[in-house]
Design a protein around this motif. Structure first.
Motif, PDB file in Angstrom:
ATOM      1  N   LYS A  55      50.425  32.406  38.121  1.00 39.08           N
ATOM      2  CA  LYS A  55      49.776  31.691  37.027  1.00 39.08           C
ATOM      3  C   LYS A  55      50.670  31.715  35.779  1.00 39.08           C
ATOM      4  O   LYS A  55      50.885  30.690  35.132  1.00 39.08           O
ATOM      5  CB  LYS A  55      48.414  32.355  36.754  1.00 39.08           C
ATOM      6  N   ARG A  76      46.786  39.661  42.701  1.00 43.98           N
ATOM      7  CA  ARG A  76      45.796  38.669  42.273  1.00 43.98           C
ATOM      8  C   ARG A  76      46.416  37.312  41.954  1.00 43.98           C
ATOM      9  O   ARG A  76      45.695  36.365  41.657  1.00 43.98           O
ATOM     10  CB  ARG A  76      45.040  39.187  41.037  1.00 43.98           C
ATOM     11  N   SER A  85      42.130  34.971  42.933  1.00 38.98           N
ATOM     12  CA  SER A  85      41.359  35.170  41.712  1.00 38.98           C
ATOM     13  C   SER A  85      42.224  35.956  40.723  1.00 38.98           C
ATOM     14  O   SER A  85      42.281  37.169  40.771  1.00 38.98           O
ATOM     15  CB  SER A  85      40.103  35.971  42.079  1.00 38.98           C
ATOM     16  N   PHE A  86      42.909  35.210  39.851  1.00 43.83           N
ATOM     17  CA  PHE A  86      43.915  35.854  39.004  1.00 43.83           C
ATOM     18  C   PHE A  86      43.352  36.418  37.703  1.00 43.83           C
ATOM     19  O   PHE A  86      44.051  37.107  36.974  1.00 43.83           O
ATOM     20  CB  PHE A  86      45.061  34.873  38.701  1.00 43.83           C
ATOM     21  N   SER A  87      42.093  36.104  37.382  1.00 43.21           N
ATOM     22  CA  SER A  87      41.533  36.648  36.140  1.00 43.21           C
ATOM     23  C   SER A  87      41.303  38.152  36.306  1.00 43.21           C
ATOM     24  O   SER A  87      41.131  38.638  37.421  1.00 43.21           O
ATOM     25  CB  SER A  87      40.216  35.952  35.809  1.00 43.21           C
ATOM     26  N   SER A  88      41.310  38.874  35.180  1.00 46.36           N
ATOM     27  CA  SER A  88      41.175  40.332  35.277  1.00 46.36           C
ATOM     28  C   SER A  88      39.706  40.731  35.371  1.00 46.36           C
ATOM     29  O   SER A  88      38.920  40.395  34.479  1.00 46.36           O
ATOM     30  CB  SER A  88      41.798  40.993  34.052  1.00 46.36           C
ATOM     31  N   PRO A  89      39.342  41.473  36.421  1.00 46.33           N
ATOM     32  CA  PRO A  89      37.925  41.884  36.544  1.00 46.33           C
ATOM     33  C   PRO A  89      37.523  42.895  35.477  1.00 46.33           C
ATOM     34  O   PRO A  89      36.336  43.069  35.219  1.00 46.33           O
ATOM     35  CB  PRO A  89      37.867  42.509  37.942  1.00 46.33           C
ATOM     36  N   MET A  90      38.509  43.541  34.849  1.00 46.49           N
ATOM     37  CA  MET A  90      38.202  44.572  33.850  1.00 46.49           C
ATOM     38  C   MET A  90      38.023  43.999  32.450  1.00 46.49           C
ATOM     39  O   MET A  90      37.737  44.740  31.511  1.00 46.49           O
ATOM     40  CB  MET A  90      39.311  45.626  33.806  1.00 46.49           C
ATOM     41  N   LEU A  91      38.246  42.680  32.290  1.00 47.54           N
ATOM     42  CA  LEU A  91      38.052  42.046  30.990  1.00 47.54           C
ATOM     43  C   LEU A  91      36.827  41.142  31.056  1.00 47.54           C
ATOM     44  O   LEU A  91      36.453  40.667  32.123  1.00 47.54           O
ATOM     45  CB  LEU A  91      39.261  41.198  30.597  1.00 47.54           C
ATOM     46  N   PHE A 113      47.584  24.961  35.809  1.00 53.11           N
ATOM     47  CA  PHE A 113      47.680  25.280  37.239  1.00 53.11           C
ATOM     48  C   PHE A 113      46.687  26.387  37.590  1.00 53.11           C
ATOM     49  O   PHE A 113      46.640  27.419  36.922  1.00 53.11           O
ATOM     50  CB  PHE A 113      49.116  25.721  37.564  1.00 53.11           C
ATOM     51  N   VAL A 114      45.910  26.143  38.620  1.00 55.67           N
ATOM     52  CA  VAL A 114      44.988  27.178  39.112  1.00 55.67           C
ATOM     53  C   VAL A 114      45.427  27.534  40.529  1.00 55.67           C
ATOM     54  O   VAL A 114      45.132  26.804  41.478  1.00 55.67           O
ATOM     55  CB  VAL A 114      43.520  26.676  39.107  1.00 55.67           C
ATOM     56  N   PRO A 115      46.181  28.628  40.679  1.00 54.04           N
ATOM     57  CA  PRO A 115      46.644  28.990  42.023  1.00 54.04           C
ATOM     58  C   PRO A 115      45.514  29.540  42.892  1.00 54.04           C
ATOM     59  O   PRO A 115      44.408  29.777  42.393  1.00 54.04           O
ATOM     60  CB  PRO A 115      47.696  30.068  41.761  1.00 54.04           C
ATOM     61  N   GLU A 140      38.476  30.620  35.635  1.00 54.13           N
ATOM     62  CA  GLU A 140      39.902  30.421  35.920  1.00 54.13           C
ATOM     63  C   GLU A 140      40.336  28.977  35.674  1.00 54.13           C
ATOM     64  O   GLU A 140      41.465  28.733  35.245  1.00 54.13           O
ATOM     65  CB  GLU A 140      40.208  30.894  37.341  1.00 54.13           C
ATOM     66  N   ARG A 185      38.971  50.961  30.425  1.00 55.16           N
ATOM     67  CA  ARG A 185      37.734  50.697  31.185  1.00 55.16           C
ATOM     68  C   ARG A 185      37.826  51.159  32.637  1.00 55.16           C
ATOM     69  O   ARG A 185      36.840  51.089  33.367  1.00 55.16           O
ATOM     70  CB  ARG A 185      37.431  49.193  31.160  1.00 55.16           C
ATOM     71  N   THR A 199      41.141  28.499  32.084  1.00 58.59           N
ATOM     72  CA  THR A 199      42.474  28.943  31.644  1.00 58.59           C
ATOM     73  C   THR A 199      43.516  27.839  31.826  1.00 58.59           C
ATOM     74  O   THR A 199      44.654  27.985  31.380  1.00 58.59           O
ATOM     75  CB  THR A 199      42.963  30.181  32.444  1.00 58.59           C
ATOM     76  N   ALA A 200      43.112  26.768  32.509  1.00 58.21           N
ATOM     77  CA  ALA A 200      44.047  25.669  32.752  1.00 58.21           C
ATOM     78  C   ALA A 200      43.632  24.409  32.004  1.00 58.21           C
ATOM     79  O   ALA A 200      44.158  23.329  32.259  1.00 58.21           O
ATOM     80  CB  ALA A 200      44.117  25.388  34.254  1.00 58.21           C
TER      81      ALA A 200
END
Lengths: 257, 307
Positions: free
Chosen positions: A88, A83, B81-87, B76-78, B140, A17, B143-144
């Motif tokens: 995490k 990130r 922004s650890f989530s992937s923007p491409m997903l 744990f939510v550090p 996010e 992507r 995810t926790a």
């Protein structure tokens, strides 16, 4: 298997992507594969052209694999570090080695897809390879060395260079430097003697020469990269670079602070 | 039962001692908010609890286990922004669910439930890069919140969210707490901490006070706070406000002036007159109840929003 496949899938989805990653990794080698034989059409005898196109296909496949493993992988790790993904993951029941394998598999599948695309394009463009099961298997082994060494370099870059953009650009710069200085564009014989030594020592350029030697012929490699000592050097350095990359990755990206 | 226990926790990075003997006890089902300025050691403390870093000395127990053995029950939510923007949202959750150890079929079921719970079902198949800040944060937090998780640790999760998204987001956290999840929220925003059942003030590597939010404010000795917004903001105006209020102390002068003083009702006409003499317009002047940030300032002489 779940953790490994999850990471591999994520890597592939992200790469496919990412338009910039696709451009750098696929479009640039495809462009050069098409343009280089065209530019050299006047200088190369017609009977040599199919072999020249085959050599261009091999070189561009190497360029693609180097870009994917050195630039895209480094950029991806650096971006995830930036990130906070590793923070995490450290808090989760994730095995670092599984995550690492998933990541490496992701980049290998991605670059392998590119290699298949380039090989198909080269064949349809008139490239002629010396193909038999033995040379094919031997070439795949050398392709694996290219992947191992490039992945190792990618992981080393990712371990030291912070930020996605910086890591990607470092990977691209190293790829181009290796590509031009390693005898993959200019003929090996035309390289200054210092660069000839570099081309023999660098596992990517020596493996590229070995594939050219096997699939196109001795004349395109410029030297015999299949001498036992040279194969030993290529194998040892590829594995060493990969091992160093993996060690640095696990220590620096997954480190406990 | 105690969900989280930290005893005499020390952590040094080189010569810098970040934690200087922290004692923390969070009971099962409790909503605990940890407040403190930047550099007070909040992130270091929660990173130790989430087994991301190891302490120099001291003891930590999460539901009676060592943090490394409690990874399945800690969410744990550090920061960041650890989530992937491409997903997409769904792909992100599937990724984390499989990392957590669920099989593909288990993960699919759990992810559907989490998307519903977080109000993200309709946006599940959109790329996370197209999410608003609030949606990304909810993703996010999801995810926790896998089913095994018993304690949720959030490190400054509402930073960067607009007031409406923050309110909505905190409502979800409160909802998770109502469903029995123990929550440890790190924040430097007093309003966020107000929803907790217990608040701890952290400063210079130790917890200096902890209690219910109302009690902390009451025990700070503050009764009323004067809020003044003026057309000019400088040291002369700030000094005028302090000089013309009875035993006035400046609590905050970043956004507007917040002053704690005796008899604020009586101070208002005097202040207005003095500011008028200086050619400064009073845009807003009102009396309010003290906030947790005011109470923190009263205790430490430091603003919780600025180190």
């Amino acid at each position: 298997m779940g953790q490994i496949s999850a990471v591999t899938r994520k890597m592939l989805q992200e790469f496919i992507r990412d338009r910039m990653a696709l451009l750098w990794t696929f479009a640039v080698p495809v462009f050069f594969l098409l343009i280089i034989p065209f530019i050299n059409a006047g200088n190369i005898p017609a009977e040599v052209m199919p072999g020249f196109k085959a050599y261009a296909t091999i070189s561009m496949t190497t360029l693609l694999m180097m870009t994917a493993c050195q630039a895209n992988l480094a950029g991806s790790v650096a971006s995830d570090t930036q990130r906070g993904l590793y923070l995490k993951m450290t808090s989760m029941p994730v095995k670092a080695w599984k995550e690492g394998i998933g990541r490496i598999l992701g980049i290998l599948i991605f670059s392998l897809l590119g290699a298949i695309l380039l090989a198909s394009l080269g064949l349809s463009y008139g490239a002629e390879f010396i193909l038999n099961p033995v040379t094919l298997i031997e070439s795949l082994v050398f392709l694996m060395f290219i992947s191992l060494a490039s992945t190792g370099i990618g992981l080393i870059i990712a371990s030291f260079v912070k930020g996605e953009s910086a890591a990607t650009h470092t990977g691209v710069a190293l790829t181009l430097l290796t590509f031009f200085c390693g005898g993959m564009v200019a003929p090996y014989a035309a390289l200054p003697s210092a660069l000839q030594v570099f081309a023999r020592f660098h596992p990517v350029s020596s493996a590229n020469a070995a594939i050219a030697f096997l699939l196109v012929g001795e004349g395109f490699a410029g030297y015999n990269p299949l001498r036992i000592s040279q194969i030993g050097l290529t194998t040892a350095i590829s594995i060493a670079v990969f091992a160093v990359g993996l060690m640095l990755y696990s220590k620096r990206c997954w480190r406990k602070r | 039962m105690n969900a989280i226990v930290a005893s005499c926790l020390h952590k040094s990075f080189g010569n810098v001692e970040v934690l200087r003997g922290v004692d923390l006890r969070v009971e099962e089902g409790e909503f605990y908010a940890l407040m403190g300025p930047n550099g007070s050691g909040k992130t270091t403390l929660v990173s130790i609890l989430a087994s991301v870093i190891t302490p120099t000395s001291g003891k930590v127990e999460i539901f009676g286990r060592k943090p490394q053995e409690a990874r399945k029950i800690i969410g744990f939510v550090p920061q960041g922004s650890f989530s992937s923007p491409m997903l997409t949202g769904r792909e992100n959750l599937m990724y984390f669910a499989q990392l957590f150890g669920y099989s593909k079929s288990e993960a699919e079921k759990i992810v559907d439930e989490l998307l519903l719970k977080m109000g993200l079902s309709r946006a599940a198949d959109r790329l996370a890069s197209n999410y608003s800040g609030g949606m990304r944060k909810r993703l996010e937090v999801a995810t926790a919140l896998f089913p095994e998780v018993k304690a949720l640790i959030l490190d400054e999760p509402s930073t960067g969210l607009d007031p409406s998204a923050r309110k909505n987001f905190l409502g979800l956290i409160k909802g998770a707490n109502r469903n029995g999840i123990t929550v440890l929220l790190v924040t430097h925003i007093g309003e966020d901490a107000e929803i907790a059942s217990k608040v701890g003030f952290m400063d210079e590597g130790v917890i200096i006070a902890e209690d219910k939010p109302e009690r902390l404010k009451r025990n700070s000795g503050l009764e009323k706070v004067l809020n003044v917004e003026t057309s000019i903001k400088d040291e002369v105006i700030a000094n005028t406000l302090i000089d013309h209020s009875d035993d006035g102390r400046m609590l905050e002068k970043e956004k507007g002036y917040r002053i704690c003083c005796n008899n604020p009702e009586e101070a208002i006409p005097n202040i207005s007159r003095q500011l008028d003499k200086l050619g400064c317009k009073v845009l807003r002047i009102e009396i309010s109840n003290p906030s947790l940030e005011d109470a923190f300032y009263r205790l430490t002489d430091k603003s919780v929003r600025r180190a």
